[in-house]
Design an enzyme around this catalytic site. Structure first.
Site, PDB file in Angstrom:
ATOM      1  N   ASN A  12      -2.341   0.956  20.091  1.00 19.54           N
ATOM      2  CA  ASN A  12      -3.451   0.661  19.651  1.00 19.54           C
ATOM      3  C   ASN A  12      -4.229   0.284  20.710  1.00 19.54           C
ATOM      4  OD1 ASN A  12      -2.669   1.061  16.583  1.00 19.54           O
ATOM      5  ND2 ASN A  12      -1.628  -1.268  16.295  1.00 19.54           N
ATOM      6  N   TYR A  68       0.474  -1.003   0.522  1.00 19.21           N
ATOM      7  CA  TYR A  68      -0.130  -0.039   0.007  1.00 19.21           C
ATOM      8  C   TYR A  68       0.558   1.376  -0.410  1.00 19.21           C
ATOM      9  CZ  TYR A  68      -2.771   3.784   2.029  1.00 19.21           C
ATOM     10  OH  TYR A  68      -3.222   5.481   2.967  1.00 19.21           O
ATOM     11  N   LYS A 109     -11.134  -1.341   8.573  1.00 25.40           N
ATOM     12  CA  LYS A 109     -10.531  -0.386   9.705  1.00 25.40           C
ATOM     13  C   LYS A 109      -9.990  -0.485  11.476  1.00 25.40           C
ATOM     14  CE  LYS A 109      -8.769   1.134   5.278  1.00 25.40           C
ATOM     15  NZ  LYS A 109      -8.805   2.041   4.602  1.00 25.40           N
ATOM     16  N   LEU A 110      -9.075  -0.311  12.229  1.00 27.48           N
ATOM     17  CA  LEU A 110      -9.039  -0.404  13.630  1.00 27.48           C
ATOM     18  C   LEU A 110     -10.313  -0.065  13.987  1.00 27.48           C
ATOM     19  CD1 LEU A 110      -6.656  -1.468  15.902  1.00 27.48           C
ATOM     20  CD2 LEU A 110      -6.379   0.854  15.966  1.00 27.48           C
ATOM     21  N   LYS A 151       1.164   4.559  -2.775  1.00 26.69           N
ATOM     22  CA  LYS A 151       1.310   5.944  -2.528  1.00 26.69           C
ATOM     23  C   LYS A 151       2.785   5.607  -2.605  1.00 26.69           C
ATOM     24  CE  LYS A 151      -2.339   7.255  -1.287  1.00 26.69           C
ATOM     25  NZ  LYS A 151      -3.262   7.708  -2.494  1.00 26.69           N
TER      26      LYS A 151
HETATM   27  P1  NAD Z   1     -10.816   4.488   1.343  1.00 21.92           P
HETATM   28  O1  NAD Z   1     -10.869   2.659   0.867  1.00 21.92           O
HETATM   29  O2  NAD Z   1     -12.551   4.116   1.999  1.00 21.92           O
HETATM   30  O3  NAD Z   1     -12.069   4.803  -0.566  1.00 21.92           O
HETATM   31  C1  NAD Z   1     -11.429   5.179  -1.788  1.00 21.92           C
HETATM   32  C2  NAD Z   1     -12.726   5.335  -2.625  1.00 21.92           C
HETATM   33  O4  NAD Z   1     -11.629   5.169  -3.740  1.00 21.92           O
HETATM   34  C3  NAD Z   1     -14.196   4.579  -2.421  1.00 21.92           C
HETATM   35  O5  NAD Z   1     -14.981   5.418  -2.973  1.00 21.92           O
HETATM   36  C4  NAD Z   1     -13.549   3.117  -3.887  1.00 21.92           C
HETATM   37  O6  NAD Z   1     -14.605   2.686  -4.419  1.00 21.92           O
HETATM   38  C5  NAD Z   1     -12.783   4.752  -4.656  1.00 21.92           C
HETATM   39  N1  NAD Z   1     -11.955   3.584  -5.532  1.00 21.92           N
HETATM   40  C6  NAD Z   1     -11.235   2.769  -5.812  1.00 21.92           C
HETATM   41  N2  NAD Z   1      -9.861   2.786  -6.598  1.00 21.92           N
HETATM   42  C7  NAD Z   1     -10.750   3.301  -7.645  1.00 21.92           C
HETATM   43  C8  NAD Z   1     -10.851   3.623  -9.316  1.00 21.92           C
HETATM   44  N3  NAD Z   1     -10.130   2.710  -9.558  1.00 21.92           N
HETATM   45  N4  NAD Z   1     -11.106   3.982  -9.600  1.00 21.92           N
HETATM   46  C9  NAD Z   1     -12.449   5.061  -9.231  1.00 21.92           C
HETATM   47  N5  NAD Z   1     -12.029   4.839  -8.108  1.00 21.92           N
HETATM   48  C10 NAD Z   1     -11.001   4.213  -7.003  1.00 21.92           C
HETATM   49  O7  NAD Z   1      -9.985   5.146   1.351  1.00 21.92           O
HETATM   50  P2  NAD Z   1      -9.687   6.738   2.393  1.00 21.92           P
HETATM   51  O8  NAD Z   1      -9.433   5.866   3.592  1.00 21.92           O
HETATM   52  O9  NAD Z   1     -11.387   6.893   1.939  1.00 21.92           O
HETATM   53  O10 NAD Z   1      -8.265   7.350   1.529  1.00 21.92           O
HETATM   54  C11 NAD Z   1      -8.978   8.124   0.509  1.00 21.92           C
HETATM   55  C12 NAD Z   1      -7.021   8.766   0.421  1.00 21.92           C
HETATM   56  O11 NAD Z   1      -6.751   9.551   1.372  1.00 21.92           O
HETATM   57  C13 NAD Z   1      -6.072   7.911  -0.199  1.00 21.92           C
HETATM   58  O12 NAD Z   1      -5.818   8.114  -1.705  1.00 21.92           O
HETATM   59  C14 NAD Z   1      -5.781   7.264   0.978  1.00 21.92           C
HETATM   60  O13 NAD Z   1      -4.549   7.125   0.404  1.00 21.92           O
HETATM   61  C15 NAD Z   1      -5.586   8.611   1.287  1.00 21.92           C
HETATM   62  N6  NAD Z   1      -4.967   8.339   2.872  1.00 21.92           N
HETATM   63  C16 NAD Z   1      -6.198   7.948   4.091  1.00 21.92           C
HETATM   64  C17 NAD Z   1      -6.255   8.109   5.484  1.00 21.92           C
HETATM   65  C18 NAD Z   1      -7.125   7.055   6.168  1.00 21.92           C
HETATM   66  O14 NAD Z   1      -6.562   7.138   7.185  1.00 21.92           O
HETATM   67  N7  NAD Z   1      -7.478   6.409   5.385  1.00 21.92           N
HETATM   68  C19 NAD Z   1      -5.335   9.116   5.801  1.00 21.92           C
HETATM   69  C20 NAD Z   1      -4.201   9.581   4.946  1.00 21.92           C
HETATM   70  C21 NAD Z   1      -4.095   9.498   3.981  1.00 21.92           C
HETATM   71  P1  TYD Z   2      -5.815   0.558   9.737  1.00 20.28           P
HETATM   72  O1  TYD Z   2      -7.015   0.510  10.732  1.00 20.28           O
HETATM   73  O2  TYD Z   2      -5.738  -0.801   9.130  1.00 20.28           O
HETATM   74  O3  TYD Z   2      -4.701   1.747   9.611  1.00 20.28           O
HETATM   75  P2  TYD Z   2      -2.818   1.314   8.841  1.00 20.28           P
HETATM   76  O4  TYD Z   2      -2.490   0.512   8.959  1.00 20.28           O
HETATM   77  O5  TYD Z   2      -2.334   2.341   7.870  1.00 20.28           O
HETATM   78  O6  TYD Z   2      -2.257   2.046   9.956  1.00 20.28           O
HETATM   79  O7  TYD Z   2      -4.552  -0.089  11.545  1.00 20.28           O
HETATM   80  C1  TYD Z   2      -4.593   0.844  12.369  1.00 20.28           C
HETATM   81  C2  TYD Z   2      -3.614  -0.353  13.309  1.00 20.28           C
HETATM   82  O8  TYD Z   2      -4.196  -1.480  14.242  1.00 20.28           O
HETATM   83  C3  TYD Z   2      -2.038  -1.358  12.657  1.00 20.28           C
HETATM   84  O9  TYD Z   2      -0.978  -0.688  13.197  1.00 20.28           O
HETATM   85  C4  TYD Z   2      -2.768  -2.123  12.281  1.00 20.28           C
HETATM   86  C5  TYD Z   2      -3.736  -2.098  14.165  1.00 20.28           C
HETATM   87  N1  TYD Z   2      -4.613  -3.338  14.058  1.00 20.28           N
HETATM   88  C6  TYD Z   2      -5.230  -4.155  14.738  1.00 20.28           C
HETATM   89  O10 TYD Z   2      -4.444  -4.103  15.725  1.00 20.28           O
HETATM   90  N2  TYD Z   2      -6.323  -5.002  14.722  1.00 20.28           N
HETATM   91  C7  TYD Z   2      -7.335  -5.251  13.422  1.00 20.28           C
HETATM   92  O11 TYD Z   2      -8.200  -5.535  13.626  1.00 20.28           O
HETATM   93  C8  TYD Z   2      -6.718  -4.023  12.360  1.00 20.28           C
HETATM   94  C9  TYD Z   2      -7.737  -3.585  11.289  1.00 20.28           C
HETATM   95  C10 TYD Z   2      -5.278  -3.402  12.275  1.00 20.28           C
END
Ligand code: NAD
Ligand code: TYD
Length: 366
Positions: free
Chosen positions: A257, A158, A197-198, A162
């Site tokens: 965590n 991942y 996610k966590l 990115k």
């Molecule tokens: P998410 O997985 O919840 O959402 C991703 C969205 O992109 C979904 O709606 C999915 O349908 C769409 N998508 C995936 N592949 C696609 C494609 N090929 N074409 C068009 N749409 C597509 O992700 P998120 O958590 O909302 O993250 C959004 C952005 O923010 C990502 O780029 C991620 O790397 C970044 N980001 C996330 C976090 C976090 O904590 N979640 C933190 C920092 C940055």
């Molecule tokens: P996650 O929400 O998957 O985000 P990221 O890996 O992008 O940081 O996980 C957050 C933290 O929680 C990461 O250290 C992995 C841990 N984790 C668990 O311990 N148990 C779980 O079931 C999940 C999904 C994550």
């Protein structure tokens, strides 16, 4: 208008909702609706013409060209990505497709649109790429937090995908002079967060009396930011950021965590007492007295990054941005939201998602 990708996902949908609540400018939202995309997140906009949704893929160059030609956006805000580290370990290819190839296709379509704009519009155009702190790799306990000049050292498919996309975006500024901006944000939490996610997984599992799976020793540290604060940071960078620059976004909230899981259990004990709800421990068949009884240590994730921490001083100093929520206010809002939106949870827990969770946790393949 602005052109958003991935606006049906967790952060994207929060961004779209915030944009439409605070702005009159139309917004075009392109999303492939993968397992992580959910139009129910945008139900509040169903009869709002300001939001136009297109079901499509960022890898589809022809569709992108058509959308740029038809809508002539003044800016792109690029969220679309595969975003879950555990999925990137079991199936990395989709991450290379969407995060690398998809970002490349979007950059190419944006470049072609931008190059044909009149000079004044060309100078105003922006391509904002939403990225993550995970590109910087992992920190030890005593390392200083990530700054914008921390060298990239991604450790999962991942974060590697990115990082590749960040490099492509950077190259479009240096090679073509395209007005790009990149934000690198820490872990988000809040409404519409997919329960793989966590934080949402722990809430959803606790309410169902299921095990709360903590990877390894639970001492890994993440830096948490309420999702609406991330969205306000992105808007600020879009409005006032210097092209070619990157901005770290974070809330100065480093937490282990296991501490997050205990905080969630305590909040749930208060807001949704297990005895009131008749929650049964799915492993023992006994009534749950306190949700923390469900905490279960499981095999660690391979290559698990130990600590992330964001130094957010640049965006605070140069753009005057600060988060509105503390961790305490944001996490309470989040738990409240999940308790009040159980139907949303049920709807996203469809068959394919349940199958993935069962496979992932039962195989011990973290
Ligand atoms: P998410 O997985 O919840 O959402 C991703 C969205 O992109 C979904 O709606 C999915 O349908 C769409 N998508 C995936 N592949 C696609 C494609 N090929 N074409 C068009 N749409 C597509 O992700 P998120 O958590 O909302 O993250 C959004 C952005 O923010 C990502 O780029 C991620 O790397 C970044 N980001 C996330 C976090 C976090 O904590 N979640 C933190 C920092 C940055
Ligand atoms: P996650 O929400 O998957 O985000 P990221 O890996 O992008 O940081 O996980 C957050 C933290 O929680 C990461 O250290 C992995 C841990 N984790 C668990 O311990 N148990 C779980 O079931 C999940 C999904 C994550």
């Amino acid at each position: 208008m602005i052109f958003v990708t991935g606006g049906a996902g967790f952060i994207g949908s929060n961004f779209v909702l915030q944009w439409c609540a605070q702005n009159d400018e139309p917004l075009l939202n392109l999303d492939a609706l993968t397992y992580a995309g959910n139009l129910a997140n945008l139900r509040a906009l169903a009869s709002n013409d300001q939001h136009r949704f297109i079901h499509g893929n960022i890898c589809d160059a022809e569709l992108l060209t058509q959308l740029f030609n038809e809508h002539k956006p003044r800016a792109v805000v690029h969220f679309a990505a595969e975003s879950h580290v555990d999925r990137s370990i079991s199936s990395p290819e989709a991450f290379v497709q969407t995060n690398v190839l998809g970002t490349f296709r979007l950059l190419e379509a944006a470049r072609s649109h931008w190059q044909n704009l009149p000079e004044d519009k060309k100078a105003e155009f922006r391509f904002l790429h939403v990225s993550t702190d995970e590109v910087y790799g992992t920190l030890t306990q005593n390392d200083p937090a990530f700054t914008e000049s921390t060298p990239y050292a991604p450790n999962s498919p991942y974060s590697a995908s990115k990082a590749a996309s960040d490099h492509l975006v950077r190259s479009y500024f240096h090679t073509y002079g395209m007005p790009v901006l990149t934000t690198n944000c820490s872990n988000n939490y809040g409404p519409y967060h997919f329960p793989e996610k966590l934080i949402p997984l722990m809430i959803v599992n606790a309410l169902a009396g299921k095990a709360l799976p903590v990877y390894g020793d639970g001492q890994q540290i993440r830096d948490w930011l309420y999702v609406e604060d991330h969205c306000s940071g992105i808007r600020r960078v879009l409005e006032a950021g210097t092209c070619g620059e990157t901005y770290n976004i974070g809330g100065w909230n480093e937490k282990a965590n296991i501490d997050i899981v205990h905080t969630l259990c305590t909040l749930l004990d208060e807001l949704a007492p297990p005895s009131d709800r008749g929650v049964i421990n799915q492993q023992t068949g006994q009534p749950v007295k306190q949700y923390a009884e469900l905490i279960t240590y499981v095999t660690d994730r391979p290559g698990h990054d130990r600590r992330y921490a964001i130094d957010a001083r640049k965006i605070e100093r140069e753009l005057g941005w600060k988060p509105a929520e503390t961790f305490e206010t944001g996490i309470r809002k989040t738990v409240d939201w999940y308790l009040n939106n159980q139907e949303w949870v049920r709807n996203v827990m469809d068959g394919s998602y349940r199958d993935w969770v069962a496979k992932h946790y039962e195989s011990g393949n973290k």
